[in-house]
Scaffold this motif. Structure first.
Motif, PDB file in Angstrom:
ATOM      1  N   ASP A  63      -5.290 -17.895  -8.641  1.00  0.00           N
ATOM      2  CA  ASP A  63      -6.352 -16.987  -9.099  1.00  0.00           C
ATOM      3  C   ASP A  63      -6.820 -15.985  -8.032  1.00  0.00           C
ATOM      4  N   THR A  64      -6.199 -15.985  -6.854  1.00  0.00           N
ATOM      5  CA  THR A  64      -6.663 -15.084  -5.797  1.00  0.00           C
ATOM      6  C   THR A  64      -5.638 -13.994  -5.479  1.00  0.00           C
ATOM      7  N   ILE A  65      -6.140 -13.009  -4.729  1.00  0.00           N
ATOM      8  CA  ILE A  65      -5.309 -11.948  -4.175  1.00  0.00           C
ATOM      9  C   ILE A  65      -5.480 -12.023  -2.666  1.00  0.00           C
ATOM     10  N   LYS A  66      -4.380 -11.871  -1.935  1.00  0.00           N
ATOM     11  CA  LYS A  66      -4.483 -11.888  -0.466  1.00  0.00           C
ATOM     12  C   LYS A  66      -3.941 -10.572   0.071  1.00  0.00           C
ATOM     13  N   LEU A  67      -4.554 -10.119   1.163  1.00  0.00           N
ATOM     14  CA  LEU A  67      -4.116  -8.888   1.817  1.00  0.00           C
ATOM     15  C   LEU A  67      -3.667  -9.216   3.231  1.00  0.00           C
ATOM     16  N   TYR A  68      -2.559  -8.605   3.648  1.00  0.00           N
ATOM     17  CA  TYR A  68      -1.980  -8.933   4.954  1.00  0.00           C
ATOM     18  C   TYR A  68      -1.681  -7.662   5.749  1.00  0.00           C
ATOM     19  N   ILE A  69      -1.771  -7.792   7.066  1.00  0.00           N
ATOM     20  CA  ILE A  69      -1.280  -6.743   7.965  1.00  0.00           C
ATOM     21  C   ILE A  69      -0.533  -7.405   9.115  1.00  0.00           C
ATOM     22  N   ASP A  70       0.145  -6.555   9.865  1.00  0.00           N
ATOM     23  CA  ASP A  70       0.902  -7.020  11.015  1.00  0.00           C
ATOM     24  C   ASP A  70       0.018  -6.910  12.249  1.00  0.00           C
ATOM     25  N   ASP A  71      -0.108  -7.971  12.967  1.00  0.00           N
ATOM     26  CA  ASP A  71      -0.801  -7.914  14.243  1.00  0.00           C
ATOM     27  C   ASP A  71       0.270  -7.593  15.291  1.00  0.00           C
ATOM     28  N   HIS A 129       0.852  -1.187   0.000  1.00  0.00           N
ATOM     29  CA  HIS A 129       0.000   0.000   0.000  1.00  0.00           C
ATOM     30  C   HIS A 129       0.894   1.245   0.000  1.00  0.00           C
ATOM     31  N   PRO A 130       0.467   2.325  -0.703  1.00  0.00           N
ATOM     32  CA  PRO A 130       1.353   3.492  -0.838  1.00  0.00           C
ATOM     33  C   PRO A 130       1.620   4.266   0.453  1.00  0.00           C
ATOM     34  N   SER A 131       0.835   4.068   1.506  1.00  0.00           N
ATOM     35  CA  SER A 131       1.150   4.778   2.752  1.00  0.00           C
ATOM     36  C   SER A 131       1.036   3.905   4.005  1.00  0.00           C
ATOM     37  N   GLU A 132       0.194   2.879   3.969  1.00  0.00           N
ATOM     38  CA  GLU A 132       0.020   2.040   5.155  1.00  0.00           C
ATOM     39  C   GLU A 132       0.793   0.726   5.004  1.00  0.00           C
ATOM     40  N   GLU A 133       0.954   0.047   6.142  1.00  0.00           N
ATOM     41  CA  GLU A 133       1.651  -1.240   6.074  1.00  0.00           C
ATOM     42  C   GLU A 133       0.664  -2.366   5.787  1.00  0.00           C
ATOM     43  N   ILE A 134       0.123  -2.297   4.574  1.00  0.00           N
ATOM     44  CA  ILE A 134      -0.754  -3.363   4.084  1.00  0.00           C
ATOM     45  C   ILE A 134      -0.049  -3.967   2.874  1.00  0.00           C
ATOM     46  N   LEU A 135       0.044  -5.286   2.881  1.00  0.00           N
ATOM     47  CA  LEU A 135       0.712  -5.975   1.778  1.00  0.00           C
ATOM     48  C   LEU A 135      -0.315  -6.763   0.970  1.00  0.00           C
ATOM     49  N   ALA A 136      -0.199  -6.721  -0.351  1.00  0.00           N
ATOM     50  CA  ALA A 136      -1.069  -7.519  -1.216  1.00  0.00           C
ATOM     51  C   ALA A 136      -0.214  -8.505  -1.999  1.00  0.00           C
ATOM     52  N   SER A 137      -0.753  -9.714  -2.224  1.00  0.00           N
ATOM     53  CA  SER A 137      -0.054 -10.684  -3.074  1.00  0.00           C
ATOM     54  C   SER A 137      -1.030 -11.280  -4.076  1.00  0.00           C
ATOM     55  N   TRP A 152      -1.591  -0.434  -6.636  1.00  0.00           N
ATOM     56  CA  TRP A 152      -2.437   0.387  -5.761  1.00  0.00           C
ATOM     57  C   TRP A 152      -2.663   1.732  -6.442  1.00  0.00           C
ATOM     58  N   SER A 153      -3.831   2.325  -6.176  1.00  0.00           N
ATOM     59  CA  SER A 153      -4.050   3.680  -6.683  1.00  0.00           C
ATOM     60  C   SER A 153      -3.132   4.610  -5.882  1.00  0.00           C
ATOM     61  N   PRO A 154      -2.754   5.769  -6.453  1.00  0.00           N
ATOM     62  CA  PRO A 154      -1.766   6.613  -5.782  1.00  0.00           C
ATOM     63  C   PRO A 154      -2.137   6.969  -4.345  1.00  0.00           C
ATOM     64  N   LYS A 155      -3.439   7.136  -4.071  1.00  0.00           N
ATOM     65  CA  LYS A 155      -3.827   7.481  -2.699  1.00  0.00           C
ATOM     66  C   LYS A 155      -4.209   6.262  -1.858  1.00  0.00           C
ATOM     67  N   GLY A 156      -4.255   5.117  -2.473  1.00  0.00           N
ATOM     68  CA  GLY A 156      -4.415   3.880  -1.701  1.00  0.00           C
ATOM     69  C   GLY A 156      -5.826   3.431  -1.408  1.00  0.00           C
ATOM     70  N   SER A 157      -6.833   4.093  -1.971  1.00  0.00           N
ATOM     71  CA  SER A 157      -8.204   3.627  -1.692  1.00  0.00           C
ATOM     72  C   SER A 157      -8.650   2.519  -2.631  1.00  0.00           C
ATOM     73  N   TYR A 158      -7.810   2.251  -3.642  1.00  0.00           N
ATOM     74  CA  TYR A 158      -8.153   1.202  -4.603  1.00  0.00           C
ATOM     75  C   TYR A 158      -6.929   0.333  -4.885  1.00  0.00           C
ATOM     76  N   LEU A 159      -7.234  -0.903  -5.280  1.00  0.00           N
ATOM     77  CA  LEU A 159      -6.174  -1.822  -5.700  1.00  0.00           C
ATOM     78  C   LEU A 159      -6.586  -2.408  -7.045  1.00  0.00           C
ATOM     79  N   ALA A 160      -5.694  -2.360  -8.023  1.00  0.00           N
ATOM     80  CA  ALA A 160      -6.004  -2.956  -9.326  1.00  0.00           C
ATOM     81  C   ALA A 160      -5.254  -4.278  -9.451  1.00  0.00           C
TER      82      ALA A 160
END
Lengths: 177, 352
Positions: free
Chosen positions: B187-195, B174-182, B218-226
């Motif tokens: 055929d899937t996308i997964k999103l991860y954060i740190d607990d 993610h362009p500003s938060e610690e969110i990771l996408a794979s 990610w969109s430049p401001k991070g509200s969308y993921l393509a």
């Protein structure tokens, strides 16, 4: 690969006559590599067309990975299962048994043979005949994932096995000429 | 062709030099530097300077890398000082410049500071988080690794995420938060954060693609993921709650696998969510202007407009990677890498 034989007793078919024309790609080289004197300038409207039979001649003599036979003799490949467009080739092949663990290797050998032989403009899709393999989708997906194919071709053990299958690939002309 | 579109892609330069397929390009976020990697196991670095209203690109350095197989992926740290390489030899290389600072690029030498070992098979993608404190890598071994970046090129593995059932093709922060996408061959996308009290974990799986998901942006401001896929579609996922993402748009416009997408700010003002560029096995580049629906409309569907397209961007070759220049003032600059081994740079200009 682990010594398991997936089809211990395959049916071997008689060979059909080859198309009779000498394929321009028989050498296994690109059409664009100059091996018969200077190439004529070709503009886009005169791109060399390629037909089903020419493609078939390129792949029919590839050796089966587990039998002393060619893909043609085992009816794994046939001219009818090849579809050729202007810049696009689709090859369907038929594993001898539905649980054939060699299918991806066979598909890969076809892909590599065409990669080495056809002009670069051709996009190649390789698929098993619908209904002919229990893992049809998985085999198709793997064979058409260019990243997986690229990585496979950097695996020396696999390449060695592939080269054995491809050693005989150019034999067609010697058989019939 | 396509005379109705408001923009077109103008070739700025065609950079030859790789001996085999070029897999990816990466723009340095700070300096005028463009890096490319290839099956020839090398990384090439180019700088660019203004020249007669255009840009002049010059090859300044090649890193032989020492990777024993294809260099598949590249990522610059946000500071622009460190370059990470992901290779089919399963390792991740970390590179820094030694000497030659202050503009004297040609005197610079790039040294391998460390080699991150851990993946069992081909590493397919590497990415730095926006703060530069985390690095992610992914592999055919189905895992995603999260590394913490310490001083002096010291890396600590913070987590090995084993959520995908098949190869992982791409990782993107993610362009500003610690969110990771794979994105994966499953055929899937997964999103991860740190607990904070536990480890990294997957908080969401985005399903809908019908085949391999090749790339994420990610969109430049991070509200969308393509995401782009072998199913010939691009999907845009909207953040509808802090940890909830839903498909908001599907784009079509390619005839073969869509290997790469990049989402830049664009040059059409603040109302736009930016420009999304895509490319793939059909050799075509598409550029879309993506916008949110006006406040007055009740629909949730994003508006999208194809603003530029170009076929045969690398002649007959597949195009493997596309990337917008992230530096201010260069929002209209795109780079692509192709099976022909070349790297091309394009400028999006109003069509006449």
């Amino acid at each position: 690969m682990n010594g398991e034989i997936f089809n211990p007793n395959p049916t071997v078919f008689a060979l059909s006559k080859r198309s009779g024309r000498k394929s321009k790609f028989e050498t296994g080289r690109s059409l664009w590599i100059d091996n018969e004197g200077p190439l004529e300038q070709t503009d886009d409207s005169e791109v060399e067309s390629i037909d089903q039979d020419e493609i078939f001649d390129l792949i029919r003599s590839i050796a089966d990975p587990e039998h002393p036979n060619s893909l043609e003799e085992l009816r794994v490949v046939s001219a009818e299962q090849i579809d050729v467009g202007q810049n696009h080739v689709t090859i369907e092949f038929t594993p001898t048994v539905p649980h054939c663990g060699m299918s991806t290797l066979i598909g890969l050998s076809i892909r590599v043979r065409l990669l080495r032989s056809l002009p670069q403009r051709f996009k190649v899709d390789i698929k098993v005949k619908p209904g002919s393999h229990q893992s049809e989708l998985a085999v198709n997906k793997q064979l058409n994932d260019k990243e997986r194919v690229a990585a496979a071709l950097e695996n020396p053990a696999l390449v060695e096995t592939l080269e054995k299958c491809l050693e005989t690939a150019g034999m067609q002309s010697e058989l019939y000429d | 062709m396509d005379v109705d579109l408001p923009y077109e892609l103008q070739l700025v330069t065609d950079l030859r030099g790789h001996e085999e397929r070029a897999w990816q390009i990466a723009w340095n976020p700070v300096e005028p530097l463009l890096a490319s990697c290839s099956a020839d196991k090398s990384v090439r670095l180019y700088n660019y300077q203004p020249s007669n209203e255009s840009l002049k690109f010059s090859h300044i350095h090649s890193i032989p890398t020492g990777h024993t197989k294809t260099v598949r992926s590249l990522a610059w740290s946000p500071s622009g000082k460190t370059l990470a390489t992901g290779s089919f030899d399963s390792n991740v290389g970390i590179w820094e410049r030694e000497g030659g600072h202050d503009g004297d690029e040609e005197a610079a030498d790039w040294e391998c500071m460390t080699l991150l070992e851990g993946h069992e098979t081909e590493c397919k993608s590497v990415a730095y988080s926006s703060s530069g404190t985390l690095l992610a890598s992914c592999s055919r071994d189905k895992t995603v690794w999260v590394w913490e970046v310490h001083p002096d090129s010291d890396f600590e593995c913070m987590g090995v995420l084993m959520e995908h059932t098949q190869d992982v093709k791409c990782v993107a922060w993610h362009p500003s938060e610690e969110i990771l996408a794979s994105a994966s061959y499953d055929d899937t996308i997964k999103l991860y954060i740190d607990d904070p009290s536990e480890d990294w974990f997957c908080f969401s799986t985005l399903t809908g693609h019908k085949s391999t998901v090749w790339a994420l942006a990610w969109s430049p401001k991070g509200s969308y993921l393509a995401s782009s896929s072998d199913d010939l579609t691009i999907k845009i996922w909207k953040r509808v709650a802090e940890h909830k993402w839903e498909c908001a748009l599907e784009l079509k416009g390619h005839e073969r696998s869509i290997y790469s997408i990049s989402w830049g700010k664009g040059k059409t003002g603040e109302e736009s969510l930016g420009w999304l560029a895509s490319t793939g096995g059909d050799g075509k580049i598409n550029v879309w202007d993506i916008r949110e629906p006006p406040e007055s409309s009740t629909g949730r569907v994003l508006s999208h407009k194809l603003i530029a397209t170009l076929s045969s961007a690398h002649d007959v070759s597949d195009v493997n990677s596309i990337s917008w220049c992230p530096r201010e003032g260069f929002e209209d600059l795109l780079a692509t890498a192709g099976d022909d081994g070349s790297v091309r740079v394009w400028k999006v200009v109003p069509s006449h």
